[in-house]
Design an enzyme around this catalytic site. Structure first.
Site, PDB file in Angstrom:
ATOM      1  CG  ASP A 132       9.276 -17.371  21.095  1.00 10.85           C
ATOM      2  OD1 ASP A 132       9.361 -17.582  19.873  1.00 10.85           O
ATOM      3  OD2 ASP A 132       9.796 -16.393  21.666  1.00 10.85           O
ATOM      4  CG  LEU A 156      -2.053  -1.033   1.220  1.00  7.16           C
ATOM      5  CD1 LEU A 156      -2.637  -1.191   2.618  1.00  7.16           C
ATOM      6  CD2 LEU A 156      -3.148  -0.655   0.238  1.00  7.16           C
ATOM      7  N   GLY A 157       2.154   1.103   0.159  1.00  7.74           N
ATOM      8  CA  GLY A 157       3.060   2.255   0.157  1.00  7.74           C
ATOM      9  C   GLY A 157       2.721   3.215   1.277  1.00  7.74           C
ATOM     10  CD  GLU A 190      -6.251 -16.640  24.720  1.00 16.44           C
ATOM     11  OE1 GLU A 190      -6.058 -17.833  25.013  1.00 16.44           O
ATOM     12  OE2 GLU A 190      -7.197 -15.974  25.150  1.00 16.44           O
ATOM     13  N   GLY A 191      -0.738 -17.571  24.868  1.00 20.29           N
ATOM     14  CA  GLY A 191       0.437 -18.377  24.546  1.00 20.29           C
ATOM     15  C   GLY A 191       1.176 -17.691  23.421  1.00 20.29           C
TER      16      GLY A 191
HETATM   17  C1  LIG Z   1      -3.855  -6.529  24.548  1.00 23.64           C
HETATM   18  C2  LIG Z   1      -3.661  -7.714  25.437  1.00 23.64           C
HETATM   19  C3  LIG Z   1      -4.779  -8.333  26.006  1.00 23.64           C
HETATM   20  C4  LIG Z   1      -4.606  -9.393  26.895  1.00 23.64           C
HETATM   21  N1  LIG Z   1      -5.717  -9.970  27.500  1.00 23.64           N
HETATM   22  C5  LIG Z   1      -5.531 -10.864  28.517  1.00 23.64           C
HETATM   23  C6  LIG Z   1      -6.651 -11.320  29.287  1.00 23.64           C
HETATM   24  O1  LIG Z   1      -7.821 -10.982  29.006  1.00 23.64           O
HETATM   25  N2  LIG Z   1      -6.414 -12.132  30.358  1.00 23.64           N
HETATM   26  C7  LIG Z   1      -5.144 -12.543  30.710  1.00 23.64           C
HETATM   27  O2  LIG Z   1      -5.000 -13.262  31.701  1.00 23.64           O
HETATM   28  N3  LIG Z   1      -4.060 -12.118  29.980  1.00 23.64           N
HETATM   29  C8  LIG Z   1      -4.224 -11.304  28.918  1.00 23.64           C
HETATM   30  N4  LIG Z   1      -3.133 -10.846  28.194  1.00 23.64           N
HETATM   31  C9  LIG Z   1      -1.785 -11.254  28.631  1.00 23.64           C
HETATM   32  C10 LIG Z   1      -1.094 -12.234  27.700  1.00 23.64           C
HETATM   33  O3  LIG Z   1      -1.707 -13.497  27.782  1.00 23.64           O
HETATM   34  C11 LIG Z   1       0.395 -12.250  28.091  1.00 23.64           C
HETATM   35  O4  LIG Z   1       0.935 -11.018  27.670  1.00 23.64           O
HETATM   36  C12 LIG Z   1       1.136 -13.424  27.461  1.00 23.64           C
HETATM   37  O5  LIG Z   1       0.817 -14.621  28.121  1.00 23.64           O
HETATM   38  C13 LIG Z   1       2.667 -13.248  27.483  1.00 23.64           C
HETATM   39  O6  LIG Z   1       3.098 -12.950  28.766  1.00 23.64           O
HETATM   40  P1  LIG Z   1       4.097 -11.706  29.005  1.00 23.64           P
HETATM   41  O7  LIG Z   1       3.519 -10.506  28.356  1.00 23.64           O
HETATM   42  O8  LIG Z   1       4.368 -11.667  30.471  1.00 23.64           O
HETATM   43  O9  LIG Z   1       5.422 -12.081  28.214  1.00 23.64           O
HETATM   44  P2  LIG Z   1       6.618 -13.013  28.755  1.00 23.64           P
HETATM   45  O10 LIG Z   1       6.072 -14.279  29.292  1.00 23.64           O
HETATM   46  O11 LIG Z   1       7.507 -12.207  29.619  1.00 23.64           O
HETATM   47  O12 LIG Z   1       7.359 -13.317  27.375  1.00 23.64           O
HETATM   48  C14 LIG Z   1       8.277 -12.378  26.776  1.00 23.64           C
HETATM   49  C15 LIG Z   1       9.042 -13.098  25.677  1.00 23.64           C
HETATM   50  O13 LIG Z   1       9.757 -14.199  26.240  1.00 23.64           O
HETATM   51  C16 LIG Z   1       9.431 -15.395  25.541  1.00 23.64           C
HETATM   52  N5  LIG Z   1       9.457 -16.503  26.496  1.00 23.64           N
HETATM   53  C17 LIG Z   1       8.712 -16.656  27.619  1.00 23.64           C
HETATM   54  N6  LIG Z   1       9.021 -17.811  28.223  1.00 23.64           N
HETATM   55  C18 LIG Z   1       9.975 -18.403  27.485  1.00 23.64           C
HETATM   56  C19 LIG Z   1      10.725 -19.631  27.585  1.00 23.64           C
HETATM   57  N7  LIG Z   1      10.507 -20.476  28.591  1.00 23.64           N
HETATM   58  N8  LIG Z   1      11.637 -19.901  26.647  1.00 23.64           N
HETATM   59  C20 LIG Z   1      11.852 -19.054  25.606  1.00 23.64           C
HETATM   60  N9  LIG Z   1      11.192 -17.886  25.445  1.00 23.64           N
HETATM   61  C21 LIG Z   1      10.272 -17.576  26.366  1.00 23.64           C
HETATM   62  C22 LIG Z   1       8.050 -15.142  24.978  1.00 23.64           C
HETATM   63  O14 LIG Z   1       7.775 -15.988  23.874  1.00 23.64           O
HETATM   64  C23 LIG Z   1       8.141 -13.693  24.588  1.00 23.64           C
HETATM   65  O15 LIG Z   1       8.767 -13.562  23.336  1.00 23.64           O
HETATM   66  C24 LIG Z   1      -3.297  -9.852  27.217  1.00 23.64           C
HETATM   67  C25 LIG Z   1      -2.182  -9.243  26.603  1.00 23.64           C
HETATM   68  C26 LIG Z   1      -2.360  -8.194  25.730  1.00 23.64           C
HETATM   69  C27 LIG Z   1      -1.150  -7.550  25.120  1.00 23.64           C
END
Ligand SMILES: Cc1cc2nc3c(=O)[nH]c(=O)nc-3n(C[C@H](O)[C@H](O)[C@H](O)COP(=O)(O)OP(=O)(O)OC[C@H]3O[C@@H](n4cnc5c(N)ncnc54)[C@H](O)[C@@H]3O)c2cc1C
Length: 388
Positions: free
Chosen positions: A372, A343-344, A368-369
């Site tokens: 990674d 879309l530039g 939701e997981g």
């Molecule tokens: C807009 C939004 C809405 C949301 N809504 C909800 C909700 O309604 N209810 C709720 O409970 N949560 C909610 N979440 C939270 C979401 O589920 C978490 O952000 C998510 O589970 C990741 O956790 P974190 O942000 O602490 O990242 P972290 O767990 O800190 O992960 C950071 C990075 O480290 C990597 N990582 C983590 N563990 C490992 C490992 N063992 N080995 C290698 N890499 C790893 C991850 O893949 C990622 O790249 C929401 C998040 C957002 C942004």
């Protein structure tokens, strides 16, 4: 905005029942006519959701679509998936609203709640007269949610909850919050009602992503919850994880919707955009990108359709959902990025949807997981060795 007719390269429509197609087409029309005209304004206003559409969403059966009774639509899992696909064709925030309400609030009450809890909450949630949220993540525990610090301690016939939940979709507008907490017996789920003493919420501002969705922090300070408000059949982390499997299933379909929106936008655009004396669509580099997009959408559709049929037969394993969530969200994100690129400069303004979908999908990749974590779930399935 042009009408949306879907993307169906492999004639998968022929594999859908009339009921499934009807559910999809009804929500598709709602998104085109009632949701999309509103979204631009809500995106510009950080963290606002078009709440006026909630009764209409309820009428269309998008809350608890695949649950039976209590005013729910009782559709099969393919119809439910198609509904999620169409909602996310509008915006990931719209699908998130329905996913949280249905899979993360109604499903745990339906599966782990008492009859009194079901009678009280499910009809109201299905009708959109009550809003719910799901509080699992904490500031220091996202991927490793089982490390949670939120505690629930027994006091007589009640529980006293203390802790903080962060990143909670619809947290500040929820009438009922499903809060997961650590007890002496392990992780348990509680229904915390709006207005409970010691329970406060604060919205998270400044989001680049999922701006058309409310995201909040929940603060629990000595919140007293009667034992009747505990989800009595929910024991251990497998209870919240089972809810997440439901939601991730819907997300796998939803990502296809976002990808289709970007694909259609960019096909239409490149057929009109002139570059160096010819249509952008006629350039080989463009066609390679469009061919990849169509192929990835088709692969994602096949994954989801098979997953849905297996879910209806009771043969779904959570690792299959991990594969679909991981693949489809990643594919949708790549498609949104490529569409934005084609879309530039026009692609960076909100007259076009691809960049909105692109930034939304960054959240969908994380929640939701994370991508990674689903990789590691599949890795464990393949090798039998847990790496996380
Ligand atoms: C807009 C939004 C809405 C949301 N809504 C909800 C909700 O309604 N209810 C709720 O409970 N949560 C909610 N979440 C939270 C979401 O589920 C978490 O952000 C998510 O589970 C990741 O956790 P974190 O942000 O602490 O990242 P972290 O767990 O800190 O992960 C950071 C990075 O480290 C990597 N990582 C983590 N563990 C490992 C490992 N063992 N080995 C290698 N890499 C790893 C991850 O893949 C990622 O790249 C929401 C998040 C957002 C942004």
């Amino acid at each position: 905005m042009a009408d949306f007719n879907g993307v169906d390269f492999l004639r998968l429509d022929e594999l859908l029942s009339e009921e499934e197609r009807m559910a999809r087409d009804t929500v598709r029309g709602f998104v085109s006519r009632e949701f999309l005209p509103l979204i631009q304004e809500h995106i510009r206003r950080d963290g606002s959701f078009p709440m006026e559409l909630v009764p209409r969403m309820a009428e269309l059966g998008v809350f608890g679509t695949n649950l039976e009774g209590y005013g729910c639509a009782g559709m099969n899992n393919v119809a439910y998936g198609l509904v999620m696909q169409e909602l996310e064709r509008g915006d990931s925030g719209l699908r998130s609203f329905a996913s949280v309400q249905g899979s993360l609030v109604m499903y745990p009450i339906y599966s782990y709640g008492s009859d009194a809890q079901k009678d009280r909450w499910l009809p109201a949630l299905a009708a959109g007269k009550a809003i719910g949220c799901f509080g699992l993540t904490e500031p220091d525990f996202g991927s490793f949610a089982q490390g949670m610090r939120t505690k629930a301690e027994r006091r007589g016939g009640s529980w006293i909850l203390n802790g903080t939940k962060r990143w909670i979709t619809n947290g500040s507008i929820a009438d009922v919050s499903v809060v997961w907490a650590r007890t002496e017996e392990g992780i348990r789920g509680f229904l915390v009602e709006k207005g409970a003493r010691g329970f406060e919420t604060l919205d998270i501002k400044g989001k680049f992503s999922l701006r058309g969705s409310i995201t909040s922090e929940l603060y629990l300070t000595d919140v007293e919850v009667p034992d009747q408000s505990r989800l009595a059949k929910a024991e251990g982390m497998k209870a919240p994880l089972s809810c997440l499997t439901q939601a991730r299933y819907g997300i796998s379909w939803g990502a296809i919707g976002a990808a289709m929106a970007c694909y259609q936008e960019v096909v239409d655009y490149t057929k009109e955009r002139m570059v160096q004396g010819g249509f952008l669509a006629a350039k080989q580099l463009t066609q390679e990108k469009l061919a990849t997009m169509l192929t990835e959408i088709t692969k994602a559709q096949l994954l989801c359709l098979r997953l849905g049929r297996l879910k209806d037969e009771g043969k779904l394993h959570h690792t299959m959902v991990s594969m679909a969530k991981r693949n489809n969200v990643n594919a949708a994100l790549e498609i949104a990025r490529a569409a934005r690129d084609l879309l530039g400069a026009n692609g960076i303004v909100d007259d076009y949807q691809s960049m909105r979908h692109m930034v939304n999908l960054e959240t969908v990749r994380t929640y939701e997981g994370t991508h990674d974590i689903h990789t590691l779930i599949l890795g464990e399935h393949i090798t039998g060795m847990r790496a996380f």
